[in-house]
Design a protein around this motif. Structure first.
Motif, PDB file in Angstrom:
ATOM      1  N   ALA A 210      51.613  40.655  47.941  1.00  0.00           N
ATOM      2  CA  ALA A 210      52.621  40.393  46.913  1.00  0.00           C
ATOM      3  C   ALA A 210      52.135  39.366  45.899  1.00  0.00           C
ATOM      4  CB  ALA A 210      53.921  39.924  47.558  1.00  0.00           C
ATOM      5  N   GLY A 211      51.369  38.387  46.371  1.00  0.00           N
ATOM      6  CA  GLY A 211      50.834  37.380  45.458  1.00  0.00           C
ATOM      7  C   GLY A 211      49.892  37.982  44.434  1.00  0.00           C
ATOM      8  N   HIS A 212      49.026  38.889  44.895  1.00  0.00           N
ATOM      9  CA  HIS A 212      48.114  39.574  43.975  1.00  0.00           C
ATOM     10  C   HIS A 212      48.909  40.386  42.962  1.00  0.00           C
ATOM     11  CE1 HIS A 212      44.296  42.318  43.509  1.00  0.00           C
ATOM     12  NE2 HIS A 212      44.682  41.760  42.379  1.00  0.00           N
ATOM     13  N   GLU A 213      49.970  41.050  43.415  1.00  0.00           N
ATOM     14  CA  GLU A 213      50.777  41.871  42.516  1.00  0.00           C
ATOM     15  C   GLU A 213      51.433  41.019  41.430  1.00  0.00           C
ATOM     16  OE1 GLU A 213      51.850  45.465  45.652  1.00  0.00           O
ATOM     17  OE2 GLU A 213      53.166  43.725  45.524  1.00  0.00           O
ATOM     18  N   VAL A 214      51.975  39.873  41.805  1.00  0.00           N
ATOM     19  CA  VAL A 214      52.621  38.999  40.817  1.00  0.00           C
ATOM     20  C   VAL A 214      51.584  38.441  39.845  1.00  0.00           C
ATOM     21  CG1 VAL A 214      53.859  36.820  40.500  1.00  0.00           C
ATOM     22  CG2 VAL A 214      54.589  38.428  42.270  1.00  0.00           C
ATOM     23  N   ARG A 215      50.448  37.977  40.369  1.00  0.00           N
ATOM     24  CA  ARG A 215      49.397  37.452  39.479  1.00  0.00           C
ATOM     25  C   ARG A 215      48.884  38.540  38.547  1.00  0.00           C
ATOM     26  NH1 ARG A 215      48.084  35.140  44.431  1.00  0.00           N
ATOM     27  NH2 ARG A 215      46.402  36.630  44.805  1.00  0.00           N
ATOM     28  N   SER A 216      48.759  39.758  39.074  1.00  0.00           N
ATOM     29  CA  SER A 216      48.311  40.878  38.253  1.00  0.00           C
ATOM     30  C   SER A 216      49.303  41.160  37.135  1.00  0.00           C
ATOM     31  CB  SER A 216      48.127  42.128  39.131  1.00  0.00           C
ATOM     32  OG  SER A 216      47.776  43.247  38.345  1.00  0.00           O
ATOM     33  N   ALA A 217      50.596  41.157  37.467  1.00  0.00           N
ATOM     34  CA  ALA A 217      51.628  41.408  36.457  1.00  0.00           C
ATOM     35  C   ALA A 217      51.550  40.376  35.335  1.00  0.00           C
ATOM     36  CB  ALA A 217      53.008  41.393  37.101  1.00  0.00           C
ATOM     37  N   VAL A 218      51.361  39.106  35.693  1.00  0.00           N
ATOM     38  CA  VAL A 218      51.270  38.045  34.675  1.00  0.00           C
ATOM     39  C   VAL A 218      50.032  38.257  33.803  1.00  0.00           C
ATOM     40  CG1 VAL A 218      50.920  35.574  34.328  1.00  0.00           C
ATOM     41  CG2 VAL A 218      52.595  36.369  36.017  1.00  0.00           C
ATOM     42  N   ARG A 219      48.887  38.551  34.428  1.00  0.00           N
ATOM     43  CA  ARG A 219      47.657  38.759  33.645  1.00  0.00           C
ATOM     44  C   ARG A 219      47.812  39.928  32.684  1.00  0.00           C
ATOM     45  NH1 ARG A 219      44.836  37.599  38.593  1.00  0.00           N
ATOM     46  NH2 ARG A 219      44.820  39.835  39.077  1.00  0.00           N
ATOM     47  N   VAL A 220      48.392  41.041  33.180  1.00  0.00           N
ATOM     48  CA  VAL A 220      48.529  42.226  32.334  1.00  0.00           C
ATOM     49  C   VAL A 220      49.496  41.957  31.187  1.00  0.00           C
ATOM     50  CG1 VAL A 220      49.402  44.600  32.283  1.00  0.00           C
ATOM     51  CG2 VAL A 220      47.903  43.868  34.144  1.00  0.00           C
ATOM     52  N   LEU A 221      50.606  41.295  31.468  1.00  0.00           N
ATOM     53  CA  LEU A 221      51.576  41.014  30.403  1.00  0.00           C
ATOM     54  C   LEU A 221      50.973  40.090  29.344  1.00  0.00           C
ATOM     55  CD1 LEU A 221      54.885  40.644  32.444  1.00  0.00           C
ATOM     56  CD2 LEU A 221      54.242  42.518  30.918  1.00  0.00           C
ATOM     57  N   LYS A 222      50.163  39.119  29.758  1.00  0.00           N
ATOM     58  CA  LYS A 222      49.498  38.249  28.781  1.00  0.00           C
ATOM     59  C   LYS A 222      48.502  39.054  27.941  1.00  0.00           C
ATOM     60  CE  LYS A 222      48.322  33.969  29.863  1.00  0.00           C
ATOM     61  NZ  LYS A 222      47.805  32.794  30.623  1.00  0.00           N
ATOM     62  N   ALA A 223      47.759  39.939  28.596  1.00  0.00           N
ATOM     63  CA  ALA A 223      46.802  40.773  27.855  1.00  0.00           C
ATOM     64  C   ALA A 223      47.523  41.664  26.850  1.00  0.00           C
ATOM     65  CB  ALA A 223      45.982  41.618  28.832  1.00  0.00           C
ATOM     66  N   LYS A 224      48.630  42.257  27.271  1.00  0.00           N
ATOM     67  CA  LYS A 224      49.388  43.131  26.371  1.00  0.00           C
ATOM     68  C   LYS A 224      49.965  42.331  25.203  1.00  0.00           C
ATOM     69  CE  LYS A 224      48.665  46.963  28.485  1.00  0.00           C
ATOM     70  NZ  LYS A 224      47.845  48.015  27.837  1.00  0.00           N
ATOM     71  N   ALA A 225      50.455  41.126  25.480  1.00  0.00           N
ATOM     72  CA  ALA A 225      51.003  40.290  24.417  1.00  0.00           C
ATOM     73  C   ALA A 225      49.931  39.932  23.392  1.00  0.00           C
ATOM     74  CB  ALA A 225      51.616  39.030  25.003  1.00  0.00           C
ATOM     75  N   ASP A 226      48.676  39.808  23.859  1.00  0.00           N
ATOM     76  CA  ASP A 226      47.560  39.445  22.980  1.00  0.00           C
ATOM     77  C   ASP A 226      46.837  40.663  22.407  1.00  0.00           C
ATOM     78  OD1 ASP A 226      47.958  36.741  23.278  1.00  0.00           O
ATOM     79  OD2 ASP A 226      46.560  36.540  24.956  1.00  0.00           O
ATOM     80  N   GLY A 227      47.243  41.869  22.817  1.00  0.00           N
ATOM     81  CA  GLY A 227      46.553  43.066  22.350  1.00  0.00           C
ATOM     82  C   GLY A 227      45.169  43.231  22.926  1.00  0.00           C
ATOM     83  N   LEU A 228      44.957  42.705  24.143  1.00  0.00           N
ATOM     84  CA  LEU A 228      43.645  42.771  24.788  1.00  0.00           C
ATOM     85  C   LEU A 228      43.625  43.835  25.878  1.00  0.00           C
ATOM     86  CD1 LEU A 228      43.012  38.930  25.164  1.00  0.00           C
ATOM     87  CD2 LEU A 228      42.077  40.476  23.419  1.00  0.00           C
ATOM     88  N   PRO A 229      42.447  44.365  26.230  1.00  0.00           N
ATOM     89  CA  PRO A 229      42.383  45.393  27.281  1.00  0.00           C
ATOM     90  C   PRO A 229      42.635  44.810  28.658  1.00  0.00           C
ATOM     91  CG  PRO A 229      40.169  44.785  26.561  1.00  0.00           C
ATOM     92  CD  PRO A 229      41.118  44.097  25.625  1.00  0.00           C
ATOM     93  N   VAL A 230      43.097  45.672  29.553  1.00  0.00           N
ATOM     94  CA  VAL A 230      43.324  45.300  30.952  1.00  0.00           C
ATOM     95  C   VAL A 230      42.073  45.657  31.752  1.00  0.00           C
ATOM     96  CG1 VAL A 230      44.690  45.799  33.014  1.00  0.00           C
ATOM     97  CG2 VAL A 230      45.805  45.606  30.783  1.00  0.00           C
ATOM     98  N   ILE A 231      41.627  44.752  32.599  1.00  0.00           N
ATOM     99  CA  ILE A 231      40.445  45.009  33.440  1.00  0.00           C
ATOM    100  C   ILE A 231      40.925  45.714  34.707  1.00  0.00           C
ATOM    101  CG2 ILE A 231      38.487  43.974  34.642  1.00  0.00           C
ATOM    102  CD1 ILE A 231      38.772  41.573  32.720  1.00  0.00           C
ATOM    103  N   ALA A 232      40.741  47.029  34.771  1.00  0.00           N
ATOM    104  CA  ALA A 232      41.331  47.843  35.835  1.00  0.00           C
ATOM    105  C   ALA A 232      40.891  47.389  37.223  1.00  0.00           C
ATOM    106  CB  ALA A 232      40.983  49.317  35.619  1.00  0.00           C
ATOM    107  N   ALA A 233      39.605  47.091  37.396  1.00  0.00           N
ATOM    108  CA  ALA A 233      39.099  46.720  38.724  1.00  0.00           C
ATOM    109  C   ALA A 233      39.754  45.433  39.223  1.00  0.00           C
ATOM    110  CB  ALA A 233      37.584  46.563  38.682  1.00  0.00           C
ATOM    111  N   GLN A 234      40.031  44.514  38.319  1.00  0.00           N
ATOM    112  CA  GLN A 234      40.645  43.240  38.703  1.00  0.00           C
ATOM    113  C   GLN A 234      42.092  43.433  39.145  1.00  0.00           C
ATOM    114  OE1 GLN A 234      41.001  40.390  35.496  1.00  0.00           O
ATOM    115  NE2 GLN A 234      41.021  38.655  36.878  1.00  0.00           N
TER     116      GLN A 234
END
Length: 341
Positions: free
Chosen positions: A303-327
């Motif tokens: 669950a911790g990885h899922e929450v951290r992943s959600a935060v990283r992806v939302l920040k990337a989307k807000a900045d218009g940056l690509p998501v690193i799928a493997a991460q």
């Protein structure tokens, strides 16, 4: 070396302040000057580091996590992980708040999503109920410019940006193979305890599990699914009643989160009634049940990885940056009593 704003200013013959106004789309720049700066950007191949720019400006990312208010250990743990992310807000430049909705209630989820359209946070993460109205509400939020990440349970065919969770069909198939192999060729019936068929993760786990049992273990009959609503008391009553009515049950697959009730039912079964049990989510209750031999295997998602992943992806989307799928790939962990962390 990568070109910088200083290189652009020198090439265009303008000040750094003018370059900054052009890059950020601000007014008070003459057309001819704007064109000079844009031409210098193209010729130099300048690519703006949005994340660094936001860091320099001290940008804060307001995120909302919509979570079910549910009395089960996994959801308690998910809430804890979001609160942990909230405690890191200062260093991660986020401002996170939790909105709770009743579990398995699509209309409450729709209302929570629609309430965020006017607020326009930088991003929203939610545990989704798979219903047409929820998909439409997610699409409305995305149309308003708010990126959405689904958490734990996906919402395909919606405009959500990313899913932070495990492959639930693979998880169900893994559970089927584990249970079937542990049964060692026995004939009999297997019970399935779910939370609700309203959520995609439970449907997909059932789909994967049923497929493997039919393909590889045809001597085992899978009984109709029991929906415990992830409520421990309801799960205990359902399993207790089933065991009293079905003497040929030899295994149980708990694909949801009502495991405290399941464990109480297992503790109260008749002496000599040996059951093989596979469940999801490593919690304090399932850990003890593994150690005591009440549960044979637990499939776990971090669950911790899922929450951290959600935060990283939302920040990337807000900045218009690509998501690193493997991460962002969430793995399925398998625990027996012999390899508990």
């Amino acid at each position: 070396m990568r070109p910088t704003v200083h290189d652009i200013a020198a090439a265009a013959g303008v000040s750094l302040a003018t370059v900054d106004r052009v890059l950020n789309g601000r007014p008070n720049v003459r057309g001819v000057t704007r064109r000079k700066v844009e031409e210098a950007i193209r010729e130099l191949g300048y690519v703006r580091d949005v994340a660094a720019a936001n860091l320099a400006k001290g940008r804060i990312y307001p995120f909302v996590f919509i979570l079910p208010a549910s009395d089960n250990s996994f959801m308690h743990g998910l809430h804890d992980e979001v609160r942990s992310a909230m405690s890191r807000s200062a260093s991660e430049r986020t401002s996170i708040r939790i909105v709770e909705v009743p579990a398995f209630d699509p209309q409450a989820l729709v209302a929570a999503l629609d309430a965020l359209v006017a607020e326009k946070p930088a991003g929203v993460a939610l545990v989704a109920a798979d219903a047409p109205d929820v998909r439409a509400a997610v699409d409305r939020l995305v149309e308003a410019g708010v990126p959405v990440v689904t958490l734990v349970s996906d919402l395909t065919a919606s405009a959500r940006a990313h899913y932070a969770g495990i492959d639930n069909i693979a998880a169900g198939r893994t559970a089927g193979n584990l249970l079937g192999r542990f049964l060692g060729g026995q004939r009999g019936e297997v019970a399935v305890l779910a939370g609700s068929m309203l959520v995609r993760d439970h449907r997909e786990r059932l789909e994967g599990f049923s497929a493997v049992m039919a393909e590889a273990f045809p001597s085992v009959r899978v009984l109709p699914v029991l929906e415990g609503r992830d409520d421990p008391d309801r799960a205990e009553a359902l399993i207790g009643d089933l065991l009293s009515r079905h003497p040929h049950v030899i295994g149980i697959y708990s694909l949801g989160a009502g495991n405290r009730g399941l464990i109480r039912a297992l503790q109260g079964r008749e002496a000599g009634q040996r059951l093989t049990v596979v469940a999801h989510e490593l919690t304090a209750s399932t850990r003890r049940a593994l150690q005591e031999g009440l549960i044979d295997a637990v499939l776990n998602q971090d669950a911790g990885h899922e929450v951290r992943s959600a935060v990283r992806v939302l920040k990337a989307k807000a900045d218009g940056l690509p998501v690193i799928a493997a991460q962002e790939r969430i793995r399925i962990d398998i625990f027996l009593k012999d390899n508990l962390p």
